[in-house]
Design a protein around this motif. Structure first.
Motif, PDB file in Angstrom:
ATOM      1  N   ILE A  75       0.831  -1.203   0.000  1.00 41.95           N
ATOM      2  CA  ILE A  75       0.000   0.000   0.000  1.00 41.95           C
ATOM      3  C   ILE A  75       0.863   1.250   0.000  1.00 41.95           C
ATOM      4  O   ILE A  75       0.611   2.205  -0.734  1.00 41.95           O
ATOM      5  N   GLN A  76       1.882   1.259   0.843  1.00 40.34           N
ATOM      6  CA  GLN A  76       2.794   2.382   0.922  1.00 40.34           C
ATOM      7  C   GLN A  76       3.851   2.238  -0.165  1.00 40.34           C
ATOM      8  O   GLN A  76       4.218   1.129  -0.559  1.00 40.34           O
ATOM      9  N   ASN A  77       4.348   3.334  -0.681  1.00 40.07           N
ATOM     10  CA  ASN A  77       5.340   3.268  -1.746  1.00 40.07           C
ATOM     11  C   ASN A  77       6.643   2.653  -1.254  1.00 40.07           C
ATOM     12  O   ASN A  77       7.086   2.922  -0.133  1.00 40.07           O
ATOM     13  N   THR A  78       7.257   1.848  -2.106  1.00 35.78           N
ATOM     14  CA  THR A  78       8.609   1.359  -1.837  1.00 35.78           C
ATOM     15  C   THR A  78       9.595   2.243  -2.587  1.00 35.78           C
ATOM     16  O   THR A  78       9.214   3.068  -3.423  1.00 35.78           O
ATOM     17  N   PHE A  79      10.897   2.079  -2.329  1.00 37.14           N
ATOM     18  CA  PHE A  79      11.897   2.873  -3.032  1.00 37.14           C
ATOM     19  C   PHE A  79      12.992   1.953  -3.554  1.00 37.14           C
ATOM     20  O   PHE A  79      13.262   0.878  -3.001  1.00 37.14           O
ATOM     21  N   PHE A  80      13.600   2.399  -4.667  1.00 37.20           N
ATOM     22  CA  PHE A  80      14.614   1.583  -5.332  1.00 37.20           C
ATOM     23  C   PHE A  80      15.981   2.234  -5.199  1.00 37.20           C
ATOM     24  O   PHE A  80      16.167   3.407  -5.547  1.00 37.20           O
ATOM     25  N   ILE A  81      16.945   1.448  -4.705  1.00 36.56           N
ATOM     26  CA  ILE A  81      18.347   1.847  -4.639  1.00 36.56           C
ATOM     27  C   ILE A  81      19.145   0.748  -5.325  1.00 36.56           C
ATOM     28  O   ILE A  81      18.995  -0.429  -4.971  1.00 36.56           O
ATOM     29  N   PRO A  82      19.979   1.075  -6.313  1.00 37.35           N
ATOM     30  CA  PRO A  82      20.777   0.035  -6.964  1.00 37.35           C
ATOM     31  C   PRO A  82      21.601  -0.759  -5.943  1.00 37.35           C
ATOM     32  O   PRO A  82      22.016  -0.230  -4.899  1.00 37.35           O
ATOM     33  N   GLU A  83      21.828  -2.035  -6.244  1.00 38.57           N
ATOM     34  CA  GLU A  83      22.499  -2.920  -5.303  1.00 38.57           C
ATOM     35  C   GLU A  83      23.910  -2.450  -4.969  1.00 38.57           C
ATOM     36  O   GLU A  83      24.401  -2.677  -3.859  1.00 38.57           O
ATOM     37  N   GLU A  86      24.936   2.636  -1.802  1.00 43.02           N
ATOM     38  CA  GLU A  86      24.641   2.590  -0.370  1.00 43.02           C
ATOM     39  C   GLU A  86      23.246   3.171  -0.103  1.00 43.02           C
ATOM     40  O   GLU A  86      22.834   4.155  -0.717  1.00 43.02           O
ATOM     41  N   ILE A  87      22.536   2.534   0.817  1.00 46.68           N
ATOM     42  CA  ILE A  87      21.206   3.014   1.170  1.00 46.68           C
ATOM     43  C   ILE A  87      21.336   4.332   1.921  1.00 46.68           C
ATOM     44  O   ILE A  87      22.037   4.399   2.942  1.00 46.68           O
ATOM     45  N   PRO A  88      20.723   5.420   1.454  1.00 40.76           N
ATOM     46  CA  PRO A  88      20.849   6.718   2.131  1.00 40.76           C
ATOM     47  C   PRO A  88      20.197   6.679   3.509  1.00 40.76           C
ATOM     48  O   PRO A  88      19.159   6.036   3.705  1.00 40.76           O
ATOM     49  N   GLY A  89      20.811   7.382   4.441  1.00 32.59           N
ATOM     50  CA  GLY A  89      20.263   7.430   5.792  1.00 32.59           C
ATOM     51  C   GLY A  89      19.200   8.493   5.956  1.00 32.59           C
ATOM     52  O   GLY A  89      18.348   8.383   6.851  1.00 32.59           O
ATOM     53  N   ASP A  90      19.196   9.515   5.088  1.00 32.30           N
ATOM     54  CA  ASP A  90      18.215  10.594   5.173  1.00 32.30           C
ATOM     55  C   ASP A  90      16.874  10.115   4.630  1.00 32.30           C
ATOM     56  O   ASP A  90      16.788   9.521   3.543  1.00 32.30           O
ATOM     57  N   VAL A  91      15.810  10.391   5.363  1.00 23.35           N
ATOM     58  CA  VAL A  91      14.471   9.966   4.947  1.00 23.35           C
ATOM     59  C   VAL A  91      14.060  10.663   3.653  1.00 23.35           C
ATOM     60  O   VAL A  91      13.417  10.055   2.776  1.00 23.35           O
ATOM     61  N   GLU A  92      14.417  11.931   3.474  1.00 27.05           N
ATOM     62  CA  GLU A  92      14.046  12.662   2.271  1.00 27.05           C
ATOM     63  C   GLU A  92      14.689  12.057   1.025  1.00 27.05           C
ATOM     64  O   GLU A  92      14.066  11.990  -0.038  1.00 27.05           O
ATOM     65  N   ASP A  93      15.952  11.602   1.158  1.00 27.85           N
ATOM     66  CA  ASP A  93      16.615  10.959   0.020  1.00 27.85           C
ATOM     67  C   ASP A  93      15.912   9.660  -0.350  1.00 27.85           C
ATOM     68  O   ASP A  93      15.816   9.295  -1.533  1.00 27.85           O
ATOM     69  N   ARG A  94      15.416   8.952   0.634  1.00 31.84           N
ATOM     70  CA  ARG A  94      14.688   7.715   0.357  1.00 31.84           C
ATOM     71  C   ARG A  94      13.342   8.019  -0.332  1.00 31.84           C
ATOM     72  O   ARG A  94      12.922   7.296  -1.226  1.00 31.84           O
ATOM     73  N   GLN A  95      12.710   9.101   0.103  1.00 23.77           N
ATOM     74  CA  GLN A  95      11.433   9.449  -0.502  1.00 23.77           C
ATOM     75  C   GLN A  95      11.588   9.854  -1.967  1.00 23.77           C
ATOM     76  O   GLN A  95      10.687   9.620  -2.783  1.00 23.77           O
TER      77      GLN A  95
END
Length: 420
Positions: A75-83, A86-95
């Motif tokens: 239901i909630q959006n997921t986000f894509f980061i290439p393998e 590195e997964i960003p720690g900032d919530v805004e970058d993830r959004q």
């Protein structure tokens, strides 16, 4: 199509071809609308009946927690980061990396199918206001194609009389003019103008579809399909391109007493395997429909708006005799402009498309003979001497200048011709 009687019946009745259109119209409101509806149903079955998403959960998640997390992430959006990133720690970058189109694919496909069907619905609703009963004429003409000789003769005679009534071939009303179109009651251009507007609606719809597709998928270029196909051909998969990613990340929070625990889980979007193939096909299909509709719209405007095009088409229907129909003495232009008018030419093209050339030639020839008999002294264009008639707008001349069907080399049927 789907093997489900109710759905098959609904699709066939909803996107049923009409008799007062051409093949390119049916390409949009029948073929394309049916394809999009089929894709919408297929994705809905996979998304709401099957398993659209599966997530890898921490060991501490048990039973209902896993199901809750998967439902929340879908239901909630997921986000894509290439393998490799590195997964960003900032919530805004993830959004900023979120993708949320996959939940809405069935609904958007259904809306797009309706948009392709909309111009046909408008055309079916408005053409009746112009006073032309296209379906009846074309259906009768189609039936005559397979009739025996006697039935065909009687049917042609009745059909010609009906066409003359709906086209108002003898109307002498005053009118206003805009280029080649005349405006006024019974002047024979309203349906043609409406049909050209419908053609422009079909064309505009395809352009809007590209905008919807790009905005929906979050792409800024109209060449998205070409670039995606080039990536697949070069072996550049979704892991690098980020187009319809299969593996995404999802953030969610769980309250435990007074504390809020935040989790990031990895999910597999199986539905994107379908979405990728569907939208790649749709993009190239839209390109095909766009090119076909553009060419067809230009040709339709040319055929109905340009005098020479309409005259040449009617001349081709009246050809076949021993005289040259290009002779300037023959009032083909006057018959086309004042007898058939734009709407009559449009009707002849519909009959030609659905009933065949032979039936169309016979109908047009009978209409032409009736027109000559009702107005036999139409002004001829010749180099001989002529005198003015006592009737305004009528030229007198030698008897051989009368426009009889035999003199003009027309196919003269042996059944009665309607008199004035």
């Amino acid at each position: 199509m789907l093997g489900v009687p109710f759905i098959d019946r609904w699709l066939s009745n909803t996107f049923k071809p009409k008799t007062f259109d051409d093949a390119v119209d049916r390409l949009s409101y029948v073929t394309t609308a049916t394809l999009l509806t089929f894709f919408s149903i297929m994705v809905s079955c996979k998304q709401y009946v099957g398993s659209a998403i599966q997530c890898w959960m921490p060991m501490e998640f048990k039973g209902g927690w896993e199901q809750y997390a998967e439902d929340y992430c879908f239901i909630q959006n997921t986000f894509f980061i290439p393998e490799r990133s590195e997964i960003p720690g900032d919530v805004e970058d993830r959004q900023k990396a979120e993708i949320g189109y996959y939940q809405w694919v069935p609904i958007v496909l259904a809306i797009q199918a309706f948009m392709f069907y909309l111009p046909s619905w408008i055309w079916s609703s408005l053409y009746k206001q112009c006073g032309l009963d296209f379906p009846s004429v074309i259906s009768e003409a189609e039936a005559l194609r397979s009739s025996d000789s006697d039935t065909r003769k009687k049917g042609i005679s009745k059909l010609v009389a009906f066409i003359e009534d709906i086209l108002e071939t003898r109307s002498k009303n005053e009118y206003g003019r805009f280029y080649c179109y005349r405006f006024g009651k019974g002047l024979g251009s309203m349906t043609s103008v409406l049909y050209i507007c419908i053609k422009l609606m079909y064309l505009a719809n395809v352009f809007i579809q590209f905008i919807i597709l790009n905005k929906f998928l979050g792409n800024e270029t109209f060449l998205w399909g070409f670039h995606t196909f080039a990536d697949l051909y070069a072996g550049r998969e979704w892991q690098d391109s980020g187009v319809f990613p299969r593996v995404t990340l999802c953030d969610f929070s769980v309250r435990k007493l007074a504390n809020v625990h935040r989790y990031t889980v990895q999910c597999v979007l199986m539905i994107n395997m379908f979405n990728e193939k569907i939208y790649l096909f749709i993009w190239f299909w839209f390109v095909f429909v766009l090119i076909t509709t553009l060419v067809n719209t230009i040709c339709t405007i040319w055929r109905l708006s340009i005098d020479s095009s309409r005259h040449n088409y009617i001349r081709s229907l009246l050809s076949g005799g021993q005289h040259n129909m290009k002779d300037e003495r023959f009032p083909i232009g006057k018959f086309t402009n004042h007898g058939l008018k734009q709407d009559g030419v449009l009707l002849m093209r519909f009959i030609d498309d659905h009933a065949g050339a032979m039936v169309t030639k016979e109908i047009c020839s009978s209409l032409f003979q009736n027109y000559l008999q009702n107005d036999p002294y139409a002004r001829p264009v010749h180099h001989g001497h002529s005198t003015k008639s006592t009737s305004p707008g009528i030229e007198e001349g030698p008897h051989e200048h009368l426009y009889t069907p035999e003199k003009m080399g027309l196919m003269v049927p042996d059944y009665p011709i309607k008199q004035a």
